[in-house]
Enzyme design. Structure first.
Site, PDB file in Angstrom:
ATOM      1  N   ARG A   1      10.872   5.382  -1.643  1.00  0.00           N
ATOM      2  CA  ARG A   1      10.715   4.486  -2.784  1.00  0.00           C
ATOM      3  C   ARG A   1      10.747   5.296  -4.070  1.00  0.00           C
ATOM      4  O   ARG A   1      10.333   6.459  -4.089  1.00  0.00           O
ATOM      5  CB  ARG A   1       9.379   3.750  -2.700  1.00  0.00           C
ATOM      6  CG  ARG A   1       9.379   2.592  -1.724  1.00  0.00           C
ATOM      7  CD  ARG A   1       8.050   1.862  -1.723  1.00  0.00           C
ATOM      8  NE  ARG A   1       6.975   2.685  -1.213  1.00  0.00           N
ATOM      9  CZ  ARG A   1       6.064   3.283  -1.948  1.00  0.00           C
ATOM     10  NH1 ARG A   1       6.073   3.146  -3.265  1.00  0.00           N
ATOM     11  NH2 ARG A   1       5.130   4.024  -1.398  1.00  0.00           N
TER      12      ARG A   1
ATOM     13  N   TYR B   1      17.631   2.522   0.317  1.00  0.00           N
ATOM     14  CA  TYR B   1      16.586   2.982   1.239  1.00  0.00           C
ATOM     15  C   TYR B   1      15.334   2.111   1.262  1.00  0.00           C
ATOM     16  O   TYR B   1      14.782   1.767   0.209  1.00  0.00           O
ATOM     17  CB  TYR B   1      16.162   4.417   0.873  1.00  0.00           C
ATOM     18  CG  TYR B   1      15.425   5.109   2.006  1.00  0.00           C
ATOM     19  CD1 TYR B   1      16.137   5.803   2.975  1.00  0.00           C
ATOM     20  CD2 TYR B   1      14.052   5.037   2.116  1.00  0.00           C
ATOM     21  CE1 TYR B   1      15.472   6.423   4.028  1.00  0.00           C
ATOM     22  CE2 TYR B   1      13.375   5.654   3.166  1.00  0.00           C
ATOM     23  CZ  TYR B   1      14.098   6.343   4.111  1.00  0.00           C
ATOM     24  OH  TYR B   1      13.446   6.955   5.157  1.00  0.00           O
TER      25      TYR B   1
ATOM     26  N   LYS C   1       8.022  -4.571   0.144  1.00  0.00           N
ATOM     27  CA  LYS C   1       7.107  -4.271  -0.969  1.00  0.00           C
ATOM     28  C   LYS C   1       7.374  -5.172  -2.178  1.00  0.00           C
ATOM     29  O   LYS C   1       6.446  -5.573  -2.868  1.00  0.00           O
ATOM     30  CB  LYS C   1       7.240  -2.805  -1.378  1.00  0.00           C
ATOM     31  CG  LYS C   1       7.075  -1.834  -0.229  1.00  0.00           C
ATOM     32  CD  LYS C   1       5.717  -1.924   0.411  1.00  0.00           C
ATOM     33  CE  LYS C   1       5.595  -0.852   1.484  1.00  0.00           C
ATOM     34  NZ  LYS C   1       4.272  -0.787   2.073  1.00  0.00           N
TER      35      LYS C   1
ATOM     36  N   HIS D   1      -1.794  -4.392   1.034  1.00  0.00           N
ATOM     37  CA  HIS D   1      -1.134  -3.309   1.776  1.00  0.00           C
ATOM     38  C   HIS D   1      -2.063  -2.916   2.923  1.00  0.00           C
ATOM     39  O   HIS D   1      -2.724  -1.885   2.862  1.00  0.00           O
ATOM     40  CB  HIS D   1      -0.907  -2.141   0.800  1.00  0.00           C
ATOM     41  CG  HIS D   1      -0.005  -1.069   1.322  1.00  0.00           C
ATOM     42  ND1 HIS D   1       0.019   0.196   0.791  1.00  0.00           N
ATOM     43  CD2 HIS D   1       0.921  -1.067   2.309  1.00  0.00           C
ATOM     44  CE1 HIS D   1       0.921   0.930   1.429  1.00  0.00           C
ATOM     45  NE2 HIS D   1       1.474   0.191   2.351  1.00  0.00           N
TER      46      HIS D   1
ATOM     47  N   SER E   1       0.145   4.742   1.634  1.00  0.00           N
ATOM     48  CA  SER E   1       1.344   5.060   2.406  1.00  0.00           C
ATOM     49  C   SER E   1       1.183   6.379   3.151  1.00  0.00           C
ATOM     50  O   SER E   1       0.631   7.340   2.600  1.00  0.00           O
ATOM     51  CB  SER E   1       2.547   5.164   1.454  1.00  0.00           C
ATOM     52  OG  SER E   1       2.684   3.959   0.747  1.00  0.00           O
TER      53      SER E   1
ATOM     54  N   CYS F   1      -0.730   7.276   5.560  1.00  0.00           N
ATOM     55  CA  CYS F   1      -2.105   7.710   5.856  1.00  0.00           C
ATOM     56  C   CYS F   1      -2.626   7.132   7.154  1.00  0.00           C
ATOM     57  O   CYS F   1      -3.832   7.122   7.394  1.00  0.00           O
ATOM     58  CB  CYS F   1      -3.032   7.354   4.704  1.00  0.00           C
ATOM     59  SG  CYS F   1      -2.764   8.393   3.263  1.00  0.00           S
TER      60      CYS F   1
ATOM     61  N   ASP G   1       1.427  -3.008   8.155  1.00  0.00           N
ATOM     62  CA  ASP G   1       1.663  -2.576   6.764  1.00  0.00           C
ATOM     63  C   ASP G   1       1.196  -3.586   5.709  1.00  0.00           C
ATOM     64  O   ASP G   1       0.691  -3.178   4.675  1.00  0.00           O
ATOM     65  CB  ASP G   1       3.161  -2.290   6.562  1.00  0.00           C
ATOM     66  CG  ASP G   1       3.452  -1.479   5.307  1.00  0.00           C
ATOM     67  OD1 ASP G   1       2.741  -0.489   5.070  1.00  0.00           O
ATOM     68  OD2 ASP G   1       4.375  -1.843   4.559  1.00  0.00           O
TER      69      ASP G   1
ATOM     70  N   ARG H   1      12.212   7.337   8.952  1.00  0.00           N
ATOM     71  CA  ARG H   1      11.525   6.148   9.474  1.00  0.00           C
ATOM     72  C   ARG H   1      12.297   5.485  10.612  1.00  0.00           C
ATOM     73  O   ARG H   1      13.501   5.659  10.741  1.00  0.00           O
ATOM     74  CB  ARG H   1      11.308   5.151   8.345  1.00  0.00           C
ATOM     75  CG  ARG H   1      10.390   5.729   7.259  1.00  0.00           C
ATOM     76  CD  ARG H   1       9.566   4.693   6.578  1.00  0.00           C
ATOM     77  NE  ARG H   1       8.600   5.325   5.675  1.00  0.00           N
ATOM     78  CZ  ARG H   1       7.351   4.906   5.518  1.00  0.00           C
ATOM     79  NH1 ARG H   1       6.900   3.886   6.213  1.00  0.00           N
ATOM     80  NH2 ARG H   1       6.539   5.516   4.681  1.00  0.00           N
TER      81      ARG H   1
END
Ligand code: GTP
Ligand code: SPV
Ligand code: MN
Length: 656
Positions: free
Chosen positions: A117, A268, A277, A297, A319, A321, A348, A440
């Site tokens: 991002r 991406y 998002k 989130h 993100s 974590c 997520d 990913r």
């Protein structure tokens, strides 16, 4: 007289004819272009046959603006997936993985400038800057719209424009949101098919709603959220394409007032899969605030105790974590033997609302996982490994000689040779990583062996506990519980995490990431805190709040807590606290478990002294924490709810 008048008329007539001819010929290219656009619109419309007038008009307008060679309405079918993936293989965007090892799965390699991002190119275009607040990049909506119109003009030349009807959340959920993504990336289409409800059935639902054929009204009924996306790489006739087209100039733009998304220049992840998002967090947080629900989130995990009682928790970590890890947690053997089970609802994003039963309910608006690959292994997350055995897209991982994927941290020995994420030869001693740190996998949620039976329940699941946490090498103990709702909101608001590859800035430095929403809250963060505080009023049965930290280290840099499956021990205490079934001890920072209240059965070598270290309260660290939180509060000063300022004062008082 007459003849001269007639002659004059004749001259005038001829001049007029000439003028018309001149005008026509001058405008000819324009007229031809217009006709071409009309042809592609006609093509689009003949395929779409949509009865939704606003959608039809928007697609026509975007076709005229972006001038693609053709327009395709996506139906979400297997045949469409097969056609698009095969085409992407032919074009070199995808590599088909060995069907015996990884059936129906593909590898994509992005360019090195398009791997995550782009927070510094993400904009919230509300009417006034203070509506976006100091934690967002604001731009004037009219100016940004004008800039983007220039960018999108002709941007799909030489490409196909795909129209993707999709829905975030089960179609019958009161929170469900229908979006239409227009994109020139086939990669986006196939990813959206995994990540969202996508295809003809969603379009039909939208049309039925607009035509009044459906009774059940939800917010946004009959409307769609327009999500315009282009990689920003038009092709001139004869120009060869590249395997990952994108543009160095990137814009990820949100218009909260008109509920629109425009994304330009990146192909991406969260930049391009606009349901995630952009819609489900940045736009949805605006809608949620207005309609008194929450777009967060957060992962959603279900835990069943040996008595068969199910408790659902929603957990916000920044993100990279460990949300995916916790959502797919497998309890340690002694827990399994005793009958504990865990299930996943989402990994997520959670949409939460006050249900008529008085509790907070949650749905996962997504249908897939866009998970971090490096570090995912049978040893750390077996359920993720089982979710990615087939029907997946892998982005920026390594390719083994036998046509399978590999990344750092996968089980076993590294392969002797592979092709790395940049397409170069790779060997274990070459000094480079094989997979990008933010590589990913895109996997269908239904493939997770622990998928919760209610994961698609339109009514959602009831949430009994909310957990906040981040990556903190110091200060933050393994677990503590908030005193009440407003203290819980304070714990979320002051959350911090050391930076990882997914965030910008110095890796290792703590950045405040309130509720893990810093890059995702679509309005002023202070107002967002006020919204959280207000939500308590609409609930009869309040969830309990906790703060956890799996990442505390000793002086030698060793983890103080084993983490992963062992996190079940912390979860058990949290769940029991939610039901008033475990003891807690009041401290300066919140309620904590004593060693006796904490289950370490089967955790070999973990002693009371280890527990004390993981749980230790260090006054000087907390003083520094308070100062750092204060700095963050100053940034948000003019919209900061006074409750949170008082919470900080109370904490200071308790530290004396
Ligand atoms: P986004 O998808 O970016 O929102 O992030 P996420 O929260 O789903 O992140 P993810 O689960 O992919 O985070 C993975 C990282 O967390 C890896 O570096 C893991 O090694 C690490 N991790 C996950 N759980 C634990 C844990 O219990 N202990 C430790 N030490 N590391 C963990
Ligand atoms: C995150 O960064 O929090 C993600 C990945 O979940 S992305 O969808 O790319 O934003
Ligand atoms: Mn995320």
């Amino acid at each position: 007289m007459r003849s001269s008048a007639a002659a004059g008329l004749q001259i005038g007539y001829r001049a007029a004819l000439l003028r018309i001819f001149w005008q026509i010929s001058g405008a000819l290219p324009h007229v031809i272009a217009k006709l071409q656009v009309r042809r592609s619109i006609a093509h689009a419309m003949s395929k779409s046959n949509t009865s939704h007038a606003a959608l039809q008009k928007w697609v026509e307008d975007m076709t005229a603006l972006c001038t693609p060679d053709s327009v395709e309405w996506c139906d979400g079918s297997q045949a469409e997936w097969d056609r698009l993936t095969s085409m992407a293989v032919e074009k070199g965007t995808f590599t088909r993985l060995n069907p015996e090892k990884r059936p129906n799965s593909f590898l994509a390699r992005s360019t090195p400038s398009d791997v995550a991002r782009v927070e510094d190119r993400t904009f919230i275009c509300s009417r006034r800057p203070d509506q976006a607040g100091p934690t967002n990049h604001w731009a004037d909506p009219a100016e940004m719209r004008a800039t983007l119109m220039e960018k999108f003009k002709g941007c799909m030349k030489g490409r196909t424009m795909y129209v993707i009807p999709f829905c975030m959340g089960p179609l019958d959920s009161p929170l469900a949101k229908i979006g239409i993504e227009i994109t020139d990336s086939a990669y986006v289409v196939v990813n959206m098919r995994i990540m969202t409800h996508m295809g003809s059935h969603v379009l039909k639902r939208l049309e039925d709603e607009a035509a009044g054929r459906i009774d059940k009204k939800r917010d946004g009924f009959g409307n769609f959220i327009p999500c315009l996306h282009s990689v920003g790489a038009p092709l001139e006739p004869g120009q060869a394409d590249v395997s990952w087209p994108c543009n160095e100039d990137k814009y990820i733009v949100h218009f909260p007032d008109t509920r629109e998304i425009m994304s330009y220049g990146s192909g991406y992840g969260g930049n391009a899969l606009l349901g995630k998002k952009c819609l489900a967090l940045r736009i949805a947080s605006n809608i949620a605030r207005e309609h008194k629900w929450m777009a967060e989130h957060m992962l959603i995990v279900g835990v069943e105790n040996p008595e068969g009682e199910k408790t659902y928790l929603s957990v916000a970590f920044p993100s990279a974590c460990g949300k995916t890890n916790l959502a797919m947690l497998i309890p340690p053997k002694c827990y399994q033997d005793a009958g504990w089970k865990t299930t996943i609802v989402g990994d997520d994003i959670a949409w939460l609302w006050p249900h008529e039963d008085g509790k907070l309910h949650a749905i996962n608006p997504e249908t897939g996982y866009f998970g971090v690959a490096p570090g995912t292994a049978y040893t750390t997350n077996p359920r993720a490994m089982e979710s990615i055995t087939a029907n997946c897209i892998f982005t920026n991982v390594g390719l083994t000689d036998d046509g399978d994927v590999w990344w750092e941290g996968m089980d076993g020995e590294p392969p002797a040779h592979a092709i790395d994420w940049t397409g170069q030869d790779w060997t274990p001693d070459c000094g480079r990583v094989c997979a990008h740190a933010n590589a990913r996998f895109t996997a269908p949620a239904s493939q997770c062996p622990s998928i919760d039976p209610k994961w698609q329940d339109p009514d959602g699941v009831p949430i009994d506990g909310i957990i906040f946490g981040g990556r903190r090498a110091t200060t933050m103990p393994l677990v503590f519980q908030a005193y009440n709702w407003s203290h819980g909101v304070y714990l979320g608001a002051t959350m911090g995490s050391e930076m990882t590859a997914a965030a910008f800035g110095n890796i290792g430095k703590v950045r405040r990431d309130p509720m893990a929403m810093l890059p995702f809250c679509g309005y002023n963060m202070g107002e967002y805190f006020a919204h959280w505080l207000e939500m308590r009023r609409y609930l009869k049965h309040l969830p309990r709040f906790f703060h956890v930290n799996w990442f505390r280290k000793d002086q030698d840099g060793k983890w103080l807590w084993p983490g992963f499956g062992e996190n079940m021990r912390v979860i058990e205490w949290c769940i029991k606290r939610c039901h008033g079934a475990a003891a807690g001890h009041e401290t300066q920072i919140g309620w904590i478990p004593a060693f006796e209240d904490f289950n370490i059965e089967g955790l070999d070598g973990f002693t009371e002294a280890d527990f004390d270290k993981a749980m230790a309260f260090n006054r000087s660290e907390w003083k520094a924490e308070l100062v750092s939180q204060g700095e963050f509060f100053i940034d948000l000063y003019d919209h900061m709810p006074k409750e949170l300022i008082f919470q900080r004062e109370l904490l200071a008082a308790r530290l004396v």
